[in-house]
Motif scaffolding. Structure first.
Motif, mmCIF file in Angstrom:
data_model
loop_
_atom_site.group_PDB
_atom_site.id
_atom_site.type_symbol
_atom_site.label_atom_id
_atom_site.label_comp_id
_atom_site.label_asym_id
_atom_site.label_seq_id
_atom_site.Cartn_x
_atom_site.Cartn_y
_atom_site.Cartn_z
ATOM 1 N N ALA A 70 0.852 -1.273 0.137
ATOM 2 C CA ALA A 70 0.066 -0.060 -0.001
ATOM 3 C C ALA A 70 0.972 1.026 -0.049
ATOM 4 O O ALA A 70 1.818 1.266 0.719
ATOM 5 N N ILE A 71 0.568 2.301 -0.678
ATOM 6 C CA ILE A 71 1.175 3.664 -0.484
ATOM 7 C C ILE A 71 0.415 4.301 0.612
ATOM 8 O O ILE A 71 -0.472 4.571 0.649
ATOM 9 N N LYS A 72 1.452 4.408 1.575
ATOM 10 C CA LYS A 72 1.212 4.941 2.633
ATOM 11 C C LYS A 72 1.689 6.203 3.079
ATOM 12 O O LYS A 72 1.279 7.243 3.854
ATOM 13 N N THR A 73 2.748 6.791 2.289
ATOM 14 C CA THR A 73 3.263 8.026 2.588
ATOM 15 C C THR A 73 3.684 8.935 1.195
ATOM 16 O O THR A 73 4.038 8.091 0.307
ATOM 17 N N ALA A 74 3.599 9.978 1.423
ATOM 18 C CA ALA A 74 4.074 10.956 0.031
ATOM 19 C C ALA A 74 4.747 12.284 0.766
ATOM 20 O O ALA A 74 4.238 13.093 1.539
ATOM 21 N N HIS A 75 5.865 12.336 0.468
ATOM 22 C CA HIS A 75 6.925 13.447 1.255
ATOM 23 C C HIS A 75 7.243 14.372 -0.003
ATOM 24 O O HIS A 75 7.852 13.943 -0.744
ATOM 25 N N LYS A 111 -0.703 25.362 2.304
ATOM 26 C CA LYS A 111 -2.088 24.967 1.722
ATOM 27 C C LYS A 111 -1.802 24.294 0.535
ATOM 28 O O LYS A 111 -2.858 23.453 0.236
ATOM 29 N N ALA A 112 -0.964 24.319 -0.279
ATOM 30 C CA ALA A 112 -0.808 23.467 -1.565
ATOM 31 C C ALA A 112 -0.269 22.210 -1.185
ATOM 32 O O ALA A 112 -0.783 21.014 -1.994
ATOM 33 N N GLU A 113 0.249 21.977 -0.356
ATOM 34 C CA GLU A 113 0.664 20.412 0.431
ATOM 35 C C GLU A 113 -0.709 19.905 0.695
ATOM 36 O O GLU A 113 -0.679 18.418 0.229
ATOM 37 N N LYS A 114 -1.700 20.270 1.199
ATOM 38 C CA LYS A 114 -2.940 19.644 1.531
ATOM 39 C C LYS A 114 -3.898 19.763 0.403
ATOM 40 O O LYS A 114 -4.803 18.886 0.209
ATOM 41 N N CYS A 134 -3.637 20.543 -3.087
ATOM 42 C CA CYS A 134 -3.512 20.508 -4.661
ATOM 43 C C CYS A 134 -4.165 19.114 -4.919
ATOM 44 O O CYS A 134 -4.486 18.169 -4.190
ATOM 45 N N PRO A 135 -4.649 18.822 -6.107
ATOM 46 C CA PRO A 135 -5.629 17.598 -6.485
ATOM 47 C C PRO A 135 -4.986 16.558 -6.292
ATOM 48 O O PRO A 135 -5.663 15.601 -5.930
ATOM 49 N N VAL A 136 -3.802 16.350 -6.673
ATOM 50 C CA VAL A 136 -3.393 14.977 -6.307
ATOM 51 C C VAL A 136 -2.991 14.793 -4.917
ATOM 52 O O VAL A 136 -3.322 13.431 -4.517
ATOM 53 N N SER A 137 -2.774 15.582 -3.914
ATOM 54 C CA SER A 137 -2.822 15.507 -2.687
ATOM 55 C C SER A 137 -4.051 14.988 -2.242
ATOM 56 O O SER A 137 -4.032 14.039 -1.284
ATOM 57 N N LYS A 138 -5.081 15.566 -2.692
ATOM 58 C CA LYS A 138 -6.426 15.345 -2.128
ATOM 59 C C LYS A 138 -6.608 13.639 -2.652
ATOM 60 O O LYS A 138 -7.481 12.907 -2.231
ATOM 61 N N LEU A 139 -6.007 13.399 -3.802
ATOM 62 C CA LEU A 139 -6.343 12.206 -4.328
ATOM 63 C C LEU A 139 -5.685 11.061 -3.312
ATOM 64 O O LEU A 139 -6.259 9.961 -3.120
ATOM 65 N N LEU A 140 -4.424 11.441 -2.979
ATOM 66 C CA LEU A 140 -3.724 10.222 -2.392
ATOM 67 C C LEU A 140 -4.448 10.050 -0.943
ATOM 68 O O LEU A 140 -4.631 10.920 0.166
ATOM 69 N N ASN A 141 -4.586 8.718 -0.521
ATOM 70 C CA ASN A 141 -5.001 8.340 0.745
ATOM 71 C C ASN A 141 -3.657 7.723 1.415
ATOM 72 O O ASN A 141 -3.585 6.803 1.775
ATOM 73 N N GLU A 200 -0.424 9.618 4.081
ATOM 74 C CA GLU A 200 0.270 10.631 5.047
ATOM 75 C C GLU A 200 1.122 11.420 4.182
ATOM 76 O O GLU A 200 1.994 11.142 3.752
ATOM 77 N N ILE A 201 0.732 12.854 3.920
ATOM 78 C CA ILE A 201 1.687 13.913 3.066
ATOM 79 C C ILE A 201 2.307 14.643 4.038
ATOM 80 O O ILE A 201 1.768 15.406 5.039
ATOM 81 N N THR A 202 3.722 14.660 3.777
ATOM 82 C CA THR A 202 4.558 15.541 4.571
ATOM 83 C C THR A 202 5.309 16.474 3.904
ATOM 84 O O THR A 202 5.224 16.079 2.608
#
Length: 140
Positions: free
Chosen positions: A93-98, A118-121, A123-130, A132-134
């Protein structure tokens, strides 16, 4: 609604098979990928690398829009997105995007930092990813 597409072809089993990915635009055309490029570190592309490129591009564009709206000029944004593929049960599973981003521009540092968050959370791809984005941000 805007619709973009990519495609993949796979032939063979998981470890001995080979695939190719393409985009409708032709930016990728039968780009090879396989088990060895995804799990064994051999040269070539893989889904996580492509997601990372899409995430970095989307974040950078979203941030550029926000900075422009805030009156920040002479903007330069360089971003990578590291996508973490983790073992989960019998699969992965993809669990993180840094995000690692370096931003410069003629404007207030606090405004630039706020736009990055604001862009970190947002942007459309950040919204797509299920996942943890850091982010690590360097301004200057």
């Amino acid at each position: 609604m805007i619709v973009k597409s990519g495609s993949a072809r796979w032939e063979g089993g998981l470890k001995d098979g080979k695939g190719a990915v393409s985009t409708k635009s032709g930016a990728l055309s039968d780009q090879p990928y396989g088990f060895n490029t995804r799990f064994e570190g051999l040269p070539g592309t893989n889904p996580e690398e492509l997601i990372g490129a899409a995430h970095a591009a989307c974040f950078s564009m979203a941030m550029a829009m926000m900075l422009q709206e805030e009156g920040v000029g002479n903007v330069r944004i360089e971003t990578t997105s590291e996508i973490g593929l983790d073992k989960e049960g019998d699969g992965f599973a993809i669990k993180t995007a840094h995000l690692n981003t370096r931003v410069s521009g003629d404007g207030d540092r606090a405004v630039i930092e706020d736009c990055a968050r604001k862009a970190e959370k947002g942007c459309p791809v950040s919204k797509l990813l299920n996942a943890e984005i850091t982010m690590d941000l360097t301004v200057g």
